[in-house]
Design a protein around this motif. Structure first.
Motif, PDB file in Angstrom:
ATOM      1  N   LYS A 138       0.843  -1.198   0.000  1.00 31.31           N
ATOM      2  CA  LYS A 138       0.000   0.000   0.000  1.00 31.31           C
ATOM      3  C   LYS A 138       0.874   1.242   0.000  1.00 31.31           C
ATOM      4  O   LYS A 138       1.890   1.293   0.700  1.00 31.31           O
ATOM      5  N   LYS A 147      -2.688   0.026  -4.095  1.00 31.40           N
ATOM      6  CA  LYS A 147      -1.721  -1.063  -3.980  1.00 31.40           C
ATOM      7  C   LYS A 147      -0.868  -1.128  -5.240  1.00 31.40           C
ATOM      8  O   LYS A 147      -1.385  -1.107  -6.356  1.00 31.40           O
ATOM      9  N   VAL A 173      -1.196  -8.881  -0.182  1.00 29.55           N
ATOM     10  CA  VAL A 173      -0.771  -7.591   0.383  1.00 29.55           C
ATOM     11  C   VAL A 173       0.391  -7.827   1.349  1.00 29.55           C
ATOM     12  O   VAL A 173       0.294  -8.649   2.269  1.00 29.55           O
TER      13      VAL A 173
END
Length: 381
Positions: free
Chosen positions: A158, A191, A232
């Motif tokens: 992020k 992202k 992530v």
């Protein structure tokens, strides 16, 4: 995320601790953004937190069962291999080179190294960009990859300003990648590609042996076929390929060390915040060191020195009462008494700064002697 580490059976986890895997590290070209340090060493061998950048990655790969690392390289392969020979023996990992005769982009090197990566086992292999520093959650990535059953996994991170990057648009629940949007004007997500991949061997069938981009050509193809998933990245991430980001990366790395292995950090009345000092370095009386400082092997820091947000590389000497902040001091350099070095000053290898000199953002090439002040950021040749 639907696929969590806890959902993988203990049998699956045991299986992955024993499998042997391969990895390709994209070492790339000349490291121009990190000059003058890369005038002495190829970029992956430049020290970061007291060891070569690439060693952080090789150690992380070894820890998850990788037993062979291929370096995709087009610049000084013999220097790299000679340097890594000791580590190859120490870590019990095979390190080989796949040399480009012309720049092949980010996907071409995979096609070039095809024979080194495919061994008939069908096991996925890692691909990493060499100037990315993070906590390398590679075991979690293996588990994620096996749980989704797709062809390729990419790590994403992020960011606060997605408009500066290529953004990965993905399903939040499954991680399935829908598309890539290059430097979006309107918000489509936050992202971005973190430069760490886990790919099935079949991905190599989609890459031609020519200069080509994995981000712009290969991954969009796999995403269109619904075979690309993004995980992530937990923890910090930084591309440390240029000085300002290198200094930021050091802060993030030391902060992570504080949380995960605080015993590795140096403590004492003269230390402020997170500081890493090699055990062979010598620190004089009355110094104030930190926050966010790395002092390498064989360094000598004399009495009364003030250091903050900086790296002092192997064999450097900082003389009495010098003050250094937000800077990188190259191997075997000397900073004179009462000198003040700040604002992204980068000293190459074997640079000697005279007593009482001020440097405001000077970038000094190797083997120079600095006898007059550098009042504004400039390159000293």
């Amino acid at each position: 995320m639907i696929f969590r580490s806890a959902e993988i059976s203990s049998k699956g986890r045991d299986e992955f601790s024993t499998i042997k895997m391969k990895a390709l590290i994209l070492v790339g070209g000349f490291g121009t953004r990190l000059r003058p340090l890369t005038l002495s060493f190829p970029k992956p061998l430049v020290d970061f937190a007291n060891k070569p950048m690439i060693l952080h990655q090789i150690e992380a790969l070894k820890a998850v069962g990788v037993d062979e690392v291929v370096l995709a390289i087009n610049y000084q392969p013999e220097v790299m291999l000679n340097f890594l020979k000791d580590f190859e023996a120490k870590l019990e990992i095979k390190i080989t080179c796949s040399q480009e005769t012309e720049p092949m982009g980010t996907a071409g090197p995979l096609a070039l190294a095809r024979d080194k990566l495919i061994d008939g086992s069908g096991k996925p292999f890692f691909v990493l960009n060499s100037d990315v520093i993070s906590e390398y959650p590679l075991r979690e990535m293996i588990e994620f990859h096996n749980a989704h059953g797709g062809e390729a996994s990419i790590m994403v991170t992020k960011v606060d300003e997605p408009s500066k990057y290529g953004v990965v648009v993905m399903e939040e629940s499954t991680g399935k990648v829908e598309k890539f949007v290059e430097k979006p004007k309107l918000y489509v997500g936050n992202k971005i590609n973190a430069g760490i991949y886990l790919l099935n061997p079949s991905v190599l069938d989609k890459i031609e042996l020519r200069p080509t981009s994995i981000e712009k050509e290969t991954f969009p193809k796999i995403a269109a076929a619904q075979g690309l998933y993004a995980m992530v990245l937990p923890g910090f991430w930084m591309d440390i390929g240029q000085p300002r980001d290198y200094i930021t990366g050091l802060r993030l790395y030391l902060d992570s060390l504080r949380k995960k292995s605080p015993a590795k950090l140096t403590t004492g009345s003269h230390i402020v915040g997170n500081v890493l000092v090699d055990e062979t370095a010598k620190i004089g009386e009355g110094c104030l060191i930190g926050p966010d400082v790395a002092i390498g092997p064989g360094c000598v820091v004399e009495s009364g020195v003030r250091l903050s947000r900086c790296t002092i590389m192997r064999g450097a000497r900082i003389k009495k009462h010098a003050c250094i902040s937000s800077s990188i001091i190259g191997w075997h350099s000397t900073v004179g008494q009462w000198a003040r070095i700040e604002n992204m000053t980068i000293l190459g290898e074997d640079v000697h700064v005279s007593d009482e000199i001020y440097s405001n953002g000077g970038v000094v090439l190797p083997h120079k002697e600095i006898k007059s002040n550098i009042l504004k950021p400039e390159i000293v040749m």
